[in-house]
Motif scaffolding. Sequence first.
Motif, PDB file in Angstrom:
ATOM      1  N   VAL A 189       1.203  -1.017   0.115  1.00  0.00           N
ATOM      2  CA  VAL A 189      -0.021   0.199  -0.034  1.00  0.00           C
ATOM      3  C   VAL A 189       0.351   1.326   0.004  1.00  0.00           C
ATOM      4  CG1 VAL A 189      -2.077   1.073   1.696  1.00  0.00           C
ATOM      5  CG2 VAL A 189      -1.861  -1.180   1.202  1.00  0.00           C
ATOM      6  N   PRO A 190       0.292   2.026  -0.497  1.00  0.00           N
ATOM      7  CA  PRO A 190       1.520   3.355  -1.213  1.00  0.00           C
ATOM      8  C   PRO A 190       1.319   4.552   0.256  1.00  0.00           C
ATOM      9  CG  PRO A 190       0.048   3.699  -3.378  1.00  0.00           C
ATOM     10  CD  PRO A 190      -0.259   1.958  -1.969  1.00  0.00           C
ATOM     11  N   VAL A 191       2.159   4.599   1.183  1.00  0.00           N
ATOM     12  CA  VAL A 191       1.893   5.321   2.015  1.00  0.00           C
ATOM     13  C   VAL A 191       2.889   6.767   2.942  1.00  0.00           C
ATOM     14  CG1 VAL A 191       2.342   5.146   4.729  1.00  0.00           C
ATOM     15  CG2 VAL A 191       1.015   3.302   3.427  1.00  0.00           C
ATOM     16  N   VAL A 192       2.107   7.672   3.052  1.00  0.00           N
ATOM     17  CA  VAL A 192       3.348   8.190   3.176  1.00  0.00           C
ATOM     18  C   VAL A 192       4.031   8.381   4.858  1.00  0.00           C
ATOM     19  CG1 VAL A 192       1.396  10.561   2.766  1.00  0.00           C
ATOM     20  CG2 VAL A 192       4.508  11.369   3.022  1.00  0.00           C
ATOM     21  N   CYS A 193       5.236   8.626   5.192  1.00  0.00           N
ATOM     22  CA  CYS A 193       5.607   8.683   6.649  1.00  0.00           C
ATOM     23  C   CYS A 193       6.123   9.787   6.693  1.00  0.00           C
ATOM     24  CB  CYS A 193       5.580   7.117   6.706  1.00  0.00           C
ATOM     25  SG  CYS A 193       6.312   6.910   8.670  1.00  0.00           S
ATOM     26  N   MET A 194       5.742  10.516   7.507  1.00  0.00           N
ATOM     27  CA  MET A 194       6.617  12.007   9.309  1.00  0.00           C
ATOM     28  C   MET A 194       7.038  11.285   9.927  1.00  0.00           C
ATOM     29  SD  MET A 194       4.021  15.216   8.474  1.00  0.00           S
ATOM     30  CE  MET A 194       5.531  15.691   9.699  1.00  0.00           C
ATOM     31  N   GLN A 195       8.696  10.559   9.945  1.00  0.00           N
ATOM     32  CA  GLN A 195       9.411  10.431  10.873  1.00  0.00           C
ATOM     33  C   GLN A 195       9.759  11.611  11.394  1.00  0.00           C
ATOM     34  OE1 GLN A 195      12.335   8.262   8.882  1.00  0.00           O
ATOM     35  NE2 GLN A 195      11.019   6.525   9.351  1.00  0.00           N
ATOM     36  N   GLY A 196       9.036  11.907  12.358  1.00  0.00           N
ATOM     37  CA  GLY A 196       9.449  13.610  13.143  1.00  0.00           C
ATOM     38  C   GLY A 196       7.919  14.539  12.904  1.00  0.00           C
ATOM     39  N   ARG A 197       7.430  15.267  13.711  1.00  0.00           N
ATOM     40  CA  ARG A 197       6.531  15.856  14.371  1.00  0.00           C
ATOM     41  C   ARG A 197       6.696  17.555  14.737  1.00  0.00           C
ATOM     42  NH1 ARG A 197       3.699  13.475  17.163  1.00  0.00           N
ATOM     43  NH2 ARG A 197       1.212  13.001  16.549  1.00  0.00           N
ATOM     44  N   PHE A 198       6.084  18.703  14.268  1.00  0.00           N
ATOM     45  CA  PHE A 198       6.459  20.121  15.333  1.00  0.00           C
ATOM     46  C   PHE A 198       5.671  20.259  16.504  1.00  0.00           C
ATOM     47  CE2 PHE A 198       6.862  19.519  10.537  1.00  0.00           C
ATOM     48  CZ  PHE A 198       8.321  19.826  10.748  1.00  0.00           C
ATOM     49  N   HIS A 199       6.145  21.147  17.287  1.00  0.00           N
ATOM     50  CA  HIS A 199       5.309  21.347  19.048  1.00  0.00           C
ATOM     51  C   HIS A 199       5.581  22.179  19.151  1.00  0.00           C
ATOM     52  CE1 HIS A 199       7.412  17.380  18.558  1.00  0.00           C
ATOM     53  NE2 HIS A 199       5.918  16.891  19.369  1.00  0.00           N
ATOM     54  N   PRO A 200       4.828  23.011  19.350  1.00  0.00           N
ATOM     55  CA  PRO A 200       4.380  24.484  19.798  1.00  0.00           C
ATOM     56  C   PRO A 200       5.725  25.161  20.637  1.00  0.00           C
ATOM     57  CG  PRO A 200       1.998  23.838  20.592  1.00  0.00           C
ATOM     58  CD  PRO A 200       3.368  22.624  20.127  1.00  0.00           C
ATOM     59  N   TYR A 201       6.290  24.388  21.855  1.00  0.00           N
ATOM     60  CA  TYR A 201       7.027  24.640  22.802  1.00  0.00           C
ATOM     61  C   TYR A 201       8.359  24.507  21.445  1.00  0.00           C
ATOM     62  CZ  TYR A 201       8.437  18.782  22.421  1.00  0.00           C
ATOM     63  OH  TYR A 201       8.389  18.275  21.952  1.00  0.00           O
ATOM     64  N   GLU A 202       8.426  24.157  20.720  1.00  0.00           N
ATOM     65  CA  GLU A 202       9.802  24.318  20.018  1.00  0.00           C
ATOM     66  C   GLU A 202       9.802  25.986  19.167  1.00  0.00           C
ATOM     67  OE1 GLU A 202      10.979  21.212  16.929  1.00  0.00           O
ATOM     68  OE2 GLU A 202       9.290  20.227  17.069  1.00  0.00           O
ATOM     69  N   GLY A 203       8.399  26.838  19.806  1.00  0.00           N
ATOM     70  CA  GLY A 203       8.568  27.865  18.975  1.00  0.00           C
ATOM     71  C   GLY A 203       7.656  27.751  18.086  1.00  0.00           C
ATOM     72  N   TYR A 204       7.694  27.133  17.608  1.00  0.00           N
ATOM     73  CA  TYR A 204       6.618  26.802  16.246  1.00  0.00           C
ATOM     74  C   TYR A 204       5.425  27.233  16.719  1.00  0.00           C
ATOM     75  CZ  TYR A 204      10.286  24.420  13.921  1.00  0.00           C
ATOM     76  OH  TYR A 204      11.014  24.118  13.234  1.00  0.00           O
ATOM     77  N   PRO A 205       3.966  28.144  15.877  1.00  0.00           N
ATOM     78  CA  PRO A 205       2.621  28.388  15.975  1.00  0.00           C
ATOM     79  C   PRO A 205       2.830  27.129  15.233  1.00  0.00           C
ATOM     80  CG  PRO A 205       3.482  29.438  13.854  1.00  0.00           C
ATOM     81  CD  PRO A 205       5.114  29.113  14.378  1.00  0.00           C
ATOM     82  N   THR A 206       1.224  27.558  16.332  1.00  0.00           N
ATOM     83  CA  THR A 206       0.833  25.941  15.738  1.00  0.00           C
ATOM     84  C   THR A 206       0.309  25.586  14.597  1.00  0.00           C
ATOM     85  OG1 THR A 206      -2.016  26.905  17.109  1.00  0.00           O
ATOM     86  CG2 THR A 206      -0.442  25.491  18.391  1.00  0.00           C
ATOM     87  N   TRP A 207      -0.100  26.821  13.342  1.00  0.00           N
ATOM     88  CA  TRP A 207      -0.521  26.223  12.456  1.00  0.00           C
ATOM     89  C   TRP A 207       0.578  25.742  11.499  1.00  0.00           C
ATOM     90  CZ3 TRP A 207       2.885  28.539   8.025  1.00  0.00           C
ATOM     91  CH2 TRP A 207       3.414  29.268   8.624  1.00  0.00           C
ATOM     92  N   LYS A 208       2.048  26.269  11.926  1.00  0.00           N
ATOM     93  CA  LYS A 208       3.010  25.728  11.168  1.00  0.00           C
ATOM     94  C   LYS A 208       3.361  24.163  11.815  1.00  0.00           C
ATOM     95  CE  LYS A 208       7.533  27.427   9.543  1.00  0.00           C
ATOM     96  NZ  LYS A 208       8.961  28.784   9.824  1.00  0.00           N
TER      97      LYS A 208
END
Length: 418
Positions: A189-208
């Motif tokens: 099955v073709p699948v796209v996988c994000m190995q790692g995400r972003f968190h607000p505490y890293e300084g990123y706004p939630t939209w990012k």
Amino acid sequence: MSYRYRHNPNNNTVLPMTEDKFFIGVIVGFLAKCGADFIDRIWTKMTKSDRFCDSSSDSSNNKGCNWNGCERSHSTDSETSCSSSESLSSNGEVHGNDREIVAIQGDKKTPVGEESPLNYDEIKAIADFLLSKTMYRCQIGIICGSGLSELGNLLENRTTIHYEDIPHFPVSTVVGHKGQMVIGLLKNVPVVCMQGRFHPYEGYPTWKCALPVRVLHLMGVKSLIISNAAGSLMSDHRVGDIMIIKDHISMPGLAGRSPLVGSNDNRFGTRFPSMQGAYNKKYREYALKIGEEIGLKDNIHEGVYCMNGGPVYETPAECRMLLNTLNINAVGMSTVPEVVVARHCGMLVFAFSLISNKCVMDTDSENSPNHAEVVAACASRKSDLKVFVERMVLQIYNDLQSLPLENDKSYWKLLLGK
Ligand SMILES: O=P(O)(O)O[C@H]1O[C@H](CO)[C@@H](O)[C@H]1O
Ligand SMILES: Nc1nc2[nH]cnc2c(=O)[nH]1
């Protein structure tokens, strides 16, 4: 004797001078200029430590990310690229100067301050860029939580693209998040996988934090499997158990930090989306059944996840409040922005927490959570999780194939069970 003429700026006259004096003057002038540049550089270093970044060049680098540069890091089959990326992730830092905050990952600096969200066309361009790197068209996406990146290694014939090479993309700065996208086949099955995400505490706004979800949507993903590591508030949960998320409470969201803050583009979804049924009921039922079938009956639960801001873990008093007043079952610092954005654009969501630690309820306890323990707990369950996720992907894929065309009204009825 030959003469050269030199301009005297004091009285605006032109003075004659011999040729040898002229050349000595040129050399002295040249040396003086070099000296001034040198002193200027030393001064800049002293007053503006290289911990800080020049925001103007950073943002231009980032916004106008060199698309040819992306070719460089695109690799097929990921073993070597994975390891280099992991070490980058663990070195990731967020620094700031008085103009803007940037996350630094290798050579790439990403602004993490208050920018306006990327628009539809910009996100479409990212999706097209990623599609140009693979022949697979994936209907299923996976987001790996802390220590859960192993799930991406299930994919065969995979293409790996580091986040730092994806235009406009943030970078992962948290240990246990590899910071790369993998596209390949999971049980064909073709699948796209994000190995790692972003968190607000890293300084990123939630939209990012949720930007990748819109990218996946425009790549054609219809169903999203989201995983995270979470602390459990329940006495009958054990470390290593799976909690299927059936609902959430979002502390950032309730405080006005929804990823959908800002102007709404109807091409993504409606201005006021409902979060009723956000965690697809059918998928939850599949997960409970699959859990039983693979021998995890006693290790699988359903519950309510609470997203807190982090990066501090909850105090015992907060844990008692979250359990006794809000009836929350597990706590984390992620997932909700992704779910909100996924539901906004009509994706179907299955989300689960891997219980990485038990929240400490007693103010005088000797125990306390730490991130190394969180990552280790997730890694220790990788075999069971692989089987679990594989089975879920096959089930979801079968469902998607039997769905009628999207413009058929019964499509949404079927998906939402209404
Ligand atoms: O939610 P994920 O990314 O799995 O990570 C969880 O683990 C980290 C804390 O140990 C936090 O980032 C929390 O959100
Ligand atoms: N907020 C929070 N996030 C976590 N991620 C993993 N464990 C925890 C926890 O105990 N609290």
